[in-house]
Motif scaffolding. Structure first.
Motif, PDB file in Angstrom:
ATOM      1  N   HIS A  41       0.820  -1.205   0.000  1.00 51.22           N
ATOM      2  CA  HIS A  41       0.000   0.000   0.000  1.00 51.22           C
ATOM      3  C   HIS A  41       0.862   1.266   0.000  1.00 51.22           C
ATOM      4  N   ARG A  42       0.248   2.353  -0.419  1.00 52.79           N
ATOM      5  CA  ARG A  42       0.978   3.613  -0.587  1.00 52.79           C
ATOM      6  C   ARG A  42       1.388   4.225   0.743  1.00 52.79           C
ATOM      7  N   ASN A  43       0.577   3.979   1.772  1.00 51.58           N
ATOM      8  CA  ASN A  43       0.898   4.553   3.076  1.00 51.58           C
ATOM      9  C   ASN A  43       0.366   3.647   4.179  1.00 51.58           C
ATOM     10  N   SER A  44       0.733   3.995   5.395  1.00 49.04           N
ATOM     11  CA  SER A  44       0.372   3.148   6.535  1.00 49.04           C
ATOM     12  C   SER A  44      -1.129   3.160   6.802  1.00 49.04           C
ATOM     13  N   LYS A  45      -1.791   4.267   6.460  1.00 51.28           N
ATOM     14  CA  LYS A  45      -3.243   4.349   6.677  1.00 51.28           C
ATOM     15  C   LYS A  45      -3.972   3.293   5.851  1.00 51.28           C
ATOM     16  N   GLU A  46      -3.581   3.168   4.581  1.00 50.45           N
ATOM     17  CA  GLU A  46      -4.204   2.170   3.709  1.00 50.45           C
ATOM     18  C   GLU A  46      -3.866   0.757   4.167  1.00 50.45           C
ATOM     19  N   ALA A  47      -2.620   0.559   4.581  1.00 51.32           N
ATOM     20  CA  ALA A  47      -2.201  -0.758   5.070  1.00 51.32           C
ATOM     21  C   ALA A  47      -2.992  -1.141   6.322  1.00 51.32           C
ATOM     22  N   LEU A  48      -3.178  -0.159   7.197  1.00 52.23           N
ATOM     23  CA  LEU A  48      -3.918  -0.402   8.430  1.00 52.23           C
ATOM     24  C   LEU A  48      -5.360  -0.794   8.133  1.00 52.23           C
ATOM     25  N   LYS A  49      -5.950  -0.149   7.147  1.00 56.25           N
ATOM     26  CA  LYS A  49      -7.327  -0.473   6.753  1.00 56.25           C
ATOM     27  C   LYS A  49      -7.408  -1.914   6.248  1.00 56.25           C
ATOM     28  N   ALA A  50      -6.433  -2.311   5.439  1.00 55.74           N
ATOM     29  CA  ALA A  50      -6.406  -3.679   4.908  1.00 55.74           C
ATOM     30  C   ALA A  50      -6.223  -4.694   6.031  1.00 55.74           C
ATOM     31  N   VAL A  51      -5.377  -4.371   6.999  1.00 55.32           N
ATOM     32  CA  VAL A  51      -5.138  -5.283   8.110  1.00 55.32           C
ATOM     33  C   VAL A  51      -6.394  -5.405   8.971  1.00 55.32           C
ATOM     34  N   ARG A  52      -7.073  -4.280   9.190  1.00 57.76           N
ATOM     35  CA  ARG A  52      -8.315  -4.335   9.971  1.00 57.76           C
ATOM     36  C   ARG A  52      -9.332  -5.263   9.312  1.00 57.76           C
ATOM     37  N   HIS A  53      -9.407  -5.193   7.986  1.00 65.66           N
ATOM     38  CA  HIS A  53     -10.344  -6.055   7.255  1.00 65.66           C
ATOM     39  C   HIS A  53      -9.971  -7.535   7.447  1.00 65.66           C
ATOM     40  N   LYS A  54      -8.694  -7.855   7.299  1.00 66.11           N
ATOM     41  CA  LYS A  54      -8.262  -9.248   7.475  1.00 66.11           C
ATOM     42  C   LYS A  54      -8.429  -9.694   8.922  1.00 66.11           C
ATOM     43  N   LEU A  55      -8.122  -8.795   9.836  1.00 64.92           N
ATOM     44  CA  LEU A  55      -8.218  -9.138  11.249  1.00 64.92           C
ATOM     45  C   LEU A  55      -9.665  -9.429  11.633  1.00 64.92           C
ATOM     46  N   HIS A  56     -10.581  -8.660  11.051  1.00 64.46           N
ATOM     47  CA  HIS A  56     -11.998  -8.919  11.333  1.00 64.46           C
ATOM     48  C   HIS A  56     -12.400 -10.305  10.848  1.00 64.46           C
ATOM     49  N   THR A  57     -11.912 -10.685   9.675  1.00 60.41           N
ATOM     50  CA  THR A  57     -12.225 -12.013   9.135  1.00 60.41           C
ATOM     51  C   THR A  57     -11.671 -13.109  10.043  1.00 60.41           C
ATOM     52  N   ILE A  58     -10.486 -12.868  10.593  1.00 62.82           N
ATOM     53  CA  ILE A  58      -9.847 -13.874  11.436  1.00 62.82           C
ATOM     54  C   ILE A  58     -10.541 -13.995  12.786  1.00 62.82           C
ATOM     55  N   VAL A  59     -10.889 -12.862  13.402  1.00 67.64           N
ATOM     56  CA  VAL A  59     -11.377 -12.911  14.782  1.00 67.64           C
ATOM     57  C   VAL A  59     -12.878 -12.759  14.914  1.00 67.64           C
ATOM     58  N   ALA A  60     -13.594 -12.533  13.821  1.00 70.66           N
ATOM     59  CA  ALA A  60     -15.048 -12.345  13.907  1.00 70.66           C
ATOM     60  C   ALA A  60     -15.750 -13.447  14.689  1.00 70.66           C
ATOM     61  N   PRO A  61     -15.343 -14.717  14.525  1.00 75.90           N
ATOM     62  CA  PRO A  61     -16.029 -15.762  15.296  1.00 75.90           C
ATOM     63  C   PRO A  61     -15.903 -15.607  16.803  1.00 75.90           C
ATOM     64  N   TYR A  62     -14.912 -14.821  17.266  1.00 74.08           N
ATOM     65  CA  TYR A  62     -14.712 -14.689  18.703  1.00 74.08           C
ATOM     66  C   TYR A  62     -15.553 -13.563  19.309  1.00 74.08           C
ATOM     67  N   LEU A  63     -16.024 -12.660  18.488  1.00 72.78           N
ATOM     68  CA  LEU A  63     -16.772 -11.525  19.005  1.00 72.78           C
ATOM     69  C   LEU A  63     -18.112 -12.030  19.547  1.00 72.78           C
TER      70      LEU A  63
END
Length: 272
Positions: A41-63
């Motif tokens: 990604h071009r900057n950390s903000k975009e990277a952070l958004k992508a990580v949040r999306h993946k992290l939600h997919t990984i941990v959603a079952p725990y919420l």
């Protein structure tokens, strides 16, 4: 001057966010995702958004997980009452998540059919285990079984270890991201139930090196044969995933069907 770690402040931001701080996620998981996404990604903000999306997919079952303290109290009472009551409480626990709830109808046959093929294991790795260890009453295994359960959700692992202690098992649950650090424990059988396709979404192509790293006689990979709604058939996609992951490895595969779930029983006993 020491070099500045660009991942550290982003990792701390995610781990301390309101959504994730109570889950006690492993730092290794968040770091792994950030190190994958930052170069893309071009900057950390975009990277952070992508990580949040993946992290939600990984941990959603725990919420919205159950009250583990109350659950363990129920299990203690049930175990003291007798095996029928213990099964009843474990069934209630397994029904609280879709992946284990789907298996309830075939649970009486599930493990006997698996172990008829693999032999009765003296040691098990339950990889990204979720609630699966609470199916212990249906496994028909002795208390001497070494059952290593790995998950990234600390409260769940603590509950699993408390359950193991109630049963008289050694509490071998561990908070670990198995994709980042594959266990090097040698075992007869490894379970990877309904997770390989989610791991591929997280990091395409990860299955082959991950499966190769496991020091197990049998790797039992289960995958959904259809979507949760039942509208989409997924069997062809799952066959392709397993075939790509095995590659040119000489691992015989036996398929066992359990309703909407396929278990690919991969024989790694002669792995070079």
């Amino acid at each position: 001057m020491p070099s500045v770690d660009p991942v550290l402040p982003l990792m701390e931001e995610l781990l301390n966010s309101r959504k994730y701080r109570s889950l006690n996620l492993p730092e290794e998981t968040v770091r792994d995702l950030l190190e994958q996404e930052l170069p893309r990604h071009r900057n950390s903000k975009e990277a952070l958004k992508a990580v949040r999306h993946k992290l939600h997919t990984i941990v959603a079952p725990y919420l919205g997980d159950p009250d583990y303290k109350a659950m363990i109290a129920e299990l203690q009472t049930a175990h003291a009452t007798g095996p029928d009551m213990l099964r009843e409480i474990c069934q209630k626990i397994l029904s609280s998540h879709a992946s284990t709830r789907e298996r309830l109808q075939v649970l009486d046959d599930f493990y006997p059919r698996l172990f008829a093929l693999t032999g009765v294991p003296a040691s098990i790795l339950d990889l990204a285990c979720g609630l699966n260890p609470f199916a212990w009453p249906w496994m028909g295994l002795p208390a001497s079984t070494a059952y290593f359960a790995y998950d990234i959700h600390a409260p769940r692992v603590a509950a699993i270890n408390a359950f193991f202690q109630i049963l008289g098992l050694v509490p071998l649950g561990e908070v670990r991201d198995v994709l980042v650090r594959p266990p090097q424990v040698e075992a007869d059988v490894a379970f990877l139930f309904k997770e390989a396709h989610r791991m591929e979404q997280r990091q395409h192509g990860c299955s082959r090196p991950f499966w190769q790293a496991l020091k197990v006689g049998w790797l039992l990979v289960s995958l959904p044969a259809e979507s949760l709604s039942g509208k989409f058939q997924l069997a062809d996609r799952q066959h392709a995933l397993v075939s790509e992951a095995i590659g040119d490895a000489a691992w015989p595969v036996t398929e066992l069907a359990f309703g909407p779930e396929i278990v690919f029983c991969i024989d790694k006993r002669h792995d070079s």
